[in-house]
Design a protein around this motif. Structure first.
Motif, PDB file in Angstrom:
ATOM      1  N   ALA A   1       6.265  -2.670   7.633  1.00  0.00           N
ATOM      2  CA  ALA A   1       7.698  -2.841   7.384  1.00  0.00           C
ATOM      3  C   ALA A   1       7.960  -4.103   6.567  1.00  0.00           C
ATOM      4  N   LEU A   2       7.205  -5.159   6.849  1.00  0.00           N
ATOM      5  CA  LEU A   2       7.360  -6.420   6.133  1.00  0.00           C
ATOM      6  C   LEU A   2       7.008  -6.264   4.654  1.00  0.00           C
ATOM      7  N   VAL A   3       5.967  -5.505   4.381  1.00  0.00           N
ATOM      8  CA  VAL A   3       5.509  -5.301   3.007  1.00  0.00           C
ATOM      9  C   VAL A   3       6.339  -4.225   2.304  1.00  0.00           C
ATOM     10  N   GLY A   4       6.966  -3.363   3.065  1.00  0.00           N
ATOM     11  CA  GLY A   4       7.786  -2.304   2.492  1.00  0.00           C
ATOM     12  C   GLY A   4       7.074  -0.970   2.395  1.00  0.00           C
TER      13      GLY A   4
ATOM     14  N   ILE B   1     -10.249  -4.475   0.181  1.00  0.00           N
ATOM     15  CA  ILE B   1     -11.436  -5.189   0.660  1.00  0.00           C
ATOM     16  C   ILE B   1     -12.692  -4.644  -0.017  1.00  0.00           C
ATOM     17  N   LEU B   2     -12.797  -3.336  -0.131  1.00  0.00           N
ATOM     18  CA  LEU B   2     -13.952  -2.749  -0.810  1.00  0.00           C
ATOM     19  C   LEU B   2     -13.993  -3.140  -2.290  1.00  0.00           C
ATOM     20  N   PHE B   3     -12.829  -3.234  -2.914  1.00  0.00           N
ATOM     21  CA  PHE B   3     -12.761  -3.686  -4.299  1.00  0.00           C
ATOM     22  C   PHE B   3     -13.262  -5.117  -4.422  1.00  0.00           C
ATOM     23  N   LEU B   4     -12.836  -5.990  -3.514  1.00  0.00           N
ATOM     24  CA  LEU B   4     -13.276  -7.388  -3.559  1.00  0.00           C
ATOM     25  C   LEU B   4     -14.778  -7.509  -3.317  1.00  0.00           C
TER      26      LEU B   4
ATOM     27  N   PRO C   1       2.549   3.235   8.106  1.00  0.00           N
ATOM     28  CA  PRO C   1       1.594   2.162   8.370  1.00  0.00           C
ATOM     29  C   PRO C   1       0.147   2.508   8.006  1.00  0.00           C
ATOM     30  N   ILE C   2      -0.253   3.761   8.159  1.00  0.00           N
ATOM     31  CA  ILE C   2      -1.643   4.108   7.850  1.00  0.00           C
ATOM     32  C   ILE C   2      -1.931   3.938   6.361  1.00  0.00           C
TER      33      ILE C   2
ATOM     34  N   PHE D   1      -4.723   1.049   1.956  1.00  0.00           N
ATOM     35  CA  PHE D   1      -4.632   0.088   0.861  1.00  0.00           C
ATOM     36  C   PHE D   1      -5.476  -1.147   1.152  1.00  0.00           C
ATOM     37  N   ALA D   2      -5.374  -1.685   2.360  1.00  0.00           N
ATOM     38  CA  ALA D   2      -6.145  -2.875   2.726  1.00  0.00           C
ATOM     39  C   ALA D   2      -7.643  -2.582   2.666  1.00  0.00           C
TER      40      ALA D   2
END
Length: 118
Positions: free
Chosen positions: A57-60, A75-78, A64-65, A70-71
């Motif tokens: 909700a904070l991110v818009g 992380i895999l991209f990094l 939530p899933i 996305f996260a």
């Protein structure tokens, strides 16, 4: 409830495996940092599922899933970026070492040829 337990157990398993790999020196700290971050975030989301809803909700983000996906992709991209950077550095060092070895072999061959002529 089962999905939360599965998430908690999975996150703990990831953390245990990463820490064990670090302990046995099969994984270096700089490589483990992203896996530790992912494990801790998954553990927090599993133990406190409302934090995921609050963060979404904070991110818009409406679902939530989607934030979890996305996260995970971020992380895999990094991790991939980090490995690509290290691979580029290693390739450069390997090329430099191969050139040095070739020059040393040429010098040895040159000296051997000079010694035969004497």
């Amino acid at each position: 409830m089962t999905t939360y337990v599965f998430g908690i157990v999975s996150a703990l398993l990831v953390l245990i495996v990463v820490i064990e790999l670090l302990r046995r020196r099969h994984l270096r700290e700089r490589h483990a940092i992203w896996w530790l971050i992912a494990g801790v975030l998954a553990l927090v989301a599993g133990v406190f599922p409302d934090t995921l809803t609050w963060t979404a909700a904070l991110v818009g983000v409406e679902v939530p899933i989607n934030l979890v996906f996305f996260a995970s992709i971020a992380i895999l991209f990094l991790v991939s970026l980090q490995y690509s950077s290290e691979l580029t550095q290693l390739e450069s060092k390997t090329r430099t070492l191969a050139e040095r070895v070739a020059l040393i072999e040429l010098e040895i061959l040159k000296r051997e040829t000079e010694n035969r002529d004497i």
